[in-house]
Design an enzyme around this catalytic site. Structure first.
Site, PDB file in Angstrom:
ATOM      1  N   GLU A 261       0.866  -1.198   0.000  1.00  0.00           N
ATOM      2  CA  GLU A 261       0.000   0.000   0.000  1.00  0.00           C
ATOM      3  C   GLU A 261       0.888   1.228   0.000  1.00  0.00           C
ATOM      4  O   GLU A 261       2.021   1.166   0.475  1.00  0.00           O
ATOM      5  CB  GLU A 261      -0.856   0.040   1.283  1.00  0.00           C
ATOM      6  CG  GLU A 261      -1.841  -1.104   1.401  1.00  0.00           C
ATOM      7  CD  GLU A 261      -2.423  -1.210   2.819  1.00  0.00           C
ATOM      8  OE1 GLU A 261      -2.164  -0.328   3.665  1.00  0.00           O
ATOM      9  OE2 GLU A 261      -3.121  -2.198   3.077  1.00  0.00           O
ATOM     10  N   LYS A 263       2.416   4.451   1.468  1.00  0.00           N
ATOM     11  CA  LYS A 263       2.556   5.003   2.812  1.00  0.00           C
ATOM     12  C   LYS A 263       2.221   6.481   2.685  1.00  0.00           C
ATOM     13  O   LYS A 263       3.040   7.278   2.224  1.00  0.00           O
ATOM     14  CB  LYS A 263       3.976   4.799   3.356  1.00  0.00           C
ATOM     15  CG  LYS A 263       4.127   5.290   4.782  1.00  0.00           C
ATOM     16  CD  LYS A 263       5.516   5.019   5.307  1.00  0.00           C
ATOM     17  CE  LYS A 263       5.662   5.284   6.793  1.00  0.00           C
ATOM     18  NZ  LYS A 263       5.108   6.532   7.273  1.00  0.00           N
ATOM     19  N   ARG A 428       5.285  -3.091  17.093  1.00  0.00           N
ATOM     20  CA  ARG A 428       6.076  -2.742  15.922  1.00  0.00           C
ATOM     21  C   ARG A 428       6.774  -4.036  15.522  1.00  0.00           C
ATOM     22  O   ARG A 428       7.616  -4.526  16.246  1.00  0.00           O
ATOM     23  CB  ARG A 428       7.103  -1.692  16.346  1.00  0.00           C
ATOM     24  CG  ARG A 428       7.731  -0.922  15.243  1.00  0.00           C
ATOM     25  CD  ARG A 428       8.748   0.058  15.821  1.00  0.00           C
ATOM     26  NE  ARG A 428       8.153   1.225  16.460  1.00  0.00           N
ATOM     27  CZ  ARG A 428       7.578   2.226  15.797  1.00  0.00           C
ATOM     28  NH1 ARG A 428       7.521   2.205  14.488  1.00  0.00           N
ATOM     29  NH2 ARG A 428       7.060   3.244  16.444  1.00  0.00           N
TER      30      ARG A 428
HETATM   31  P1  AMP Z   1       6.069   5.645  10.951  1.00  0.00           P
HETATM   32  O1  AMP Z   1       5.244   6.688  11.617  1.00  0.00           O
HETATM   33  O2  AMP Z   1       7.133   6.181  10.053  1.00  0.00           O
HETATM   34  O3  AMP Z   1       6.541   4.584  11.907  1.00  0.00           O
HETATM   35  O4  AMP Z   1       5.150   4.850   9.919  1.00  0.00           O
HETATM   36  C1  AMP Z   1       3.949   4.252  10.290  1.00  0.00           C
HETATM   37  C2  AMP Z   1       2.828   5.211  10.017  1.00  0.00           C
HETATM   38  O5  AMP Z   1       2.599   5.328   8.615  1.00  0.00           O
HETATM   39  C3  AMP Z   1       1.492   4.770  10.548  1.00  0.00           C
HETATM   40  O6  AMP Z   1       1.375   5.051  11.919  1.00  0.00           O
HETATM   41  C4  AMP Z   1       0.535   5.578   9.713  1.00  0.00           C
HETATM   42  O7  AMP Z   1       0.315   6.838  10.336  1.00  0.00           O
HETATM   43  C5  AMP Z   1       1.298   5.835   8.429  1.00  0.00           C
HETATM   44  N1  AMP Z   1       0.702   5.194   7.245  1.00  0.00           N
HETATM   45  C6  AMP Z   1       0.547   5.806   6.043  1.00  0.00           C
HETATM   46  N2  AMP Z   1       0.005   4.973   5.155  1.00  0.00           N
HETATM   47  C7  AMP Z   1      -0.204   3.796   5.786  1.00  0.00           C
HETATM   48  C8  AMP Z   1      -0.729   2.527   5.375  1.00  0.00           C
HETATM   49  N3  AMP Z   1      -1.141   2.303   4.131  1.00  0.00           N
HETATM   50  N4  AMP Z   1      -0.780   1.550   6.311  1.00  0.00           N
HETATM   51  C9  AMP Z   1      -0.348   1.757   7.581  1.00  0.00           C
HETATM   52  N5  AMP Z   1       0.158   2.912   8.013  1.00  0.00           N
HETATM   53  C10 AMP Z   1       0.245   3.933   7.127  1.00  0.00           C
END
Ligand code: AMP
Length: 565
Positions: A261, A263, A428
């Site tokens: 998907e 991000k 995580r």
């Molecule tokens: P990070 O904050 O860098 O650890 O990345 C995880 C975050 O990406 C999640 O908490 C979401 O806020 C965001 N995110 C964006 N797109 C998606 C997706 N398709 N699936 C899950 N998380 C996503």
């Protein structure tokens, strides 16, 4: 009834302990004592929160609403020392807890006994001699403080605090003051409390953890563990659960079929729909419903299920169709006034990617394929409200093409999700991998630091970083780093920096610019907080650049360029 002194004594013991195993033992025996000799159904919950410096459950919106000046006022009244002296003590000790303790030790007995306090009915009463306060008393007063509103509420709050400080012993007041500012500084985190609950009531740590992820309150988990009811804990609609998290991955991780998907570059939301009632929670589980009436409306009209808990990412899109910076979305999320004008100005788009609860049934133990199918069934798509596109593939080249498309559209990269994985709240792990471009590191000069807390009180705990301004020769602050440093490194660094200390005020240290740190970060944001005009999100120390002089540090121009400015 357990006295607050028992809690304060446990905190004193913990402050002198370095090992988290020993801390767990102290917390667990405190919990056990309360369960045997106290009033466990109320006190266990309170203490399990107090020990982490929290008064109310994580999911609760109730806030104490006491700032430092109100607290100083209350300590001043209870001790009889003037507010100026209290402020001076804060500067000298660098800690409100020590300040309260010292102030009450020094306080003039005569002035203490002349003050009056509010009892629970709100009437003025003089303190009875020899009173002790219980854990429940402290909570009741804090609850009254949090709920005091309208005219005279400041006065009410001060009087309640004054009562507590007037009745507390100096050691009790140390921890009271810290709880009031919700910073206990004894180094106890959720992990220690979770392990202590398991140890105290002979429960499985995994079960305690699971319950916590689902109901978000270690207080309630503690009482449930006492009654050996943890397995009955379930998702509750209206109560946010901890969101599943991602870890860093790469396309080399694609060894089987993955769900790919985009991000999205936005912010996470957890949506609870219960009939006509919709609540939206942020990534940190704050209730942000009021600032998002547009999303609420879409959920009501576009989710066909009666009850659902949905997971997704909200994105703000600018005139050129690209996602706007994170700060722009925050303008929507933090908004309290003129919300409807903001709805027009910064329209939001919701991409739903998961569902954890549907019409009375928890879906966290179903796999992603099944959850995704349920999600698609109940969403009536709309241009501002859709299910995130997903490609199932084991071909890294296809995954890479999706990644490139996401980057071209201004998003962060892709998520690689194991389609057979369950929803793991708060975890995580490898089942969700994020792939994004690697950020270039920054070499920054260390210009200040802070002493640590609790068991790390003799070590420097965090460092203030700065970039170089070639025009003026100044070092401009850009953020603080405290992560990525092991205990061993902390000790080594503390020794290294001891020769560069210029001055100390409380726990803050001013350092001679001499050492350069190489720092990784997730993002550079504009910030009014730091002199450089920028701040780093999630900075981590990579290594000390002994080969660099302070003037070789990265310049503010490079920071600007990396920030895309
Ligand atoms: P990070 O904050 O860098 O650890 O990345 C995880 C975050 O990406 C999640 O908490 C979401 O806020 C965001 N995110 C964006 N797109 C998606 C997706 N398709 N699936 C899950 N998380 C996503």
């Amino acid at each position: 009834m357990t006295s607050f002194k028992e809690f304060a004594d446990a905190c004193e013991t913990i402050e002198g302990i370095a090992s988290s195993l020993e801390m767990t033992t102290v917390v667990s025996s405190l919990l056990r004592r309360i369960s045997e000799f106290g009033d466990p159904d109320t006190e266990l919950a309170i203490v399990s929160r107090f020990i982490m410096g929290r008064v109310f459950p994580d999911w609760s919106d109730v806030e104490l609403g006491v700032g430092p000046s109100l607290l100083y006022d209350a300590i001043s009244r209870a001790s009889g020392l003037p507010v100026t002296r209290i402020k001076q003590l804060v500067r000298e000790t660098g800690d409100v807890g020590e300040t309260a303790k010292v102030a009450l030790e020094k306080g003039d007995e005569a002035s203490k006994s002349q003050t009056t306090f509010l009892d629970f009915t709100g009437a003025d009463t003089a303190p009875a001699a020899g009173l002790t306060i219980t854990i429940a008393d402290v909570f009741e007063r804090m609850n009254s403080i949090a709920h005091a509103s309208g005219k005279g509420s400041q006065q009410t709050k001060v009087k309640h605090l004054q009562y507590l400080f007037g009745t507390a012993s100096p050691v009790e007041s140390k921890y009271l003051a810290r709880i009031v500012l919700e910073e206990l500084r004894i180094g106890i985190g959720e992990g220690v409390v979770r392990d202590a609950i398991a140890q105290a009531f002979s429960e499985d740590v995994g079960e305690v953890e699971r319950a916590y992820m689902l109901i978000n309150d270690l207080g309630e988990v503690s009482v449930t563990a006492l009654h050996h009811d943890l397995d009955a804990v379930a998702i509750m609609i209206g109560r946010p659960i901890k969101p599943m998290l991602a870890q860093l991955g790469s396309f080399d991780d694609i060894i089987a079929v993955y769900a790919i998907e985009w991000k999205f570059d936005g912010t996470r939301v957890q949506i609870h729909k219960d009939g006509d009632c919709v609540r939206i929670f942020s990534r940190r589980l704050e209730d942000v419903t009021n600032s998002l009436p547009d999303i609420v409306k879409l959920v009501k009209s576009r989710i066909t299920a009666n009850q659902a808990i949905l997971d997704g990412e909200v994105v703000a899109v600018g005139a050129e169709g690209k996602p706007l910076a994170f700060q722009e979305i925050l303008k929507r999320f933090r908004r309290k006034y003129d919300i409807s004008a903001m709805v027009q100005k910064i329209p939001l788009y919701l991409n739903l990617f998961d569902i954890v609860y549907l019409d009375g049934v928890s879906l966290i133990d179903e796999d992603l394929r099944a959850r995704r199918a349920r999600l698609e069934e109940i969403v009536a798509q709309h241009k501002q409200f859709s299910v995130a596109e997903q490609v199932l593939t084991d071909d890294p080249a296809i995954a890479h093409a999706v990644y490139q498309a996401a980057l071209d559209a201004g998003h962060e990269g892709v998520m690689l999700k194991n389609p057979d994985s369950l929803y793991s709240p708060g975890k995580r792990g490898k089942n969700w991998l994020k792939v994004k471009p690697i950020m270039e590191t920054l070499d920054l000069v260390v210009v200040g630091a802070d002493w640590g807390e609790g068991r790390r009180a003799n070590l420097i705990g965090s460092y203030l970083l700065a970039c170089y301004d070639t025009d003026t020769g100044e070092f401009l602050e850009i953020g603080r780093v405290g992560t990525g440093i092991t205990d061993e490194q902390l000790a080594e660094l503390t020794e290294l920096f001891s020769q560069y200390i210029i001055s100390e005020v409380g726990s803050a240290i001013e350092l001679q610019p001499a050492v350069v740190f190489e720092i990784v970060y997730e993002e550079i944001q504009k910030s009014k907080h730091y002199a450089s005009g920028y701040a780093l999100r999630f900075p981590r120390l990579v290594r000390v650049r002994f080969d660099k002089m302070p003037e070789d540090a990265d310049t503010v121009e490079r920071v600007e360029r990396l920030a895309g400015g």
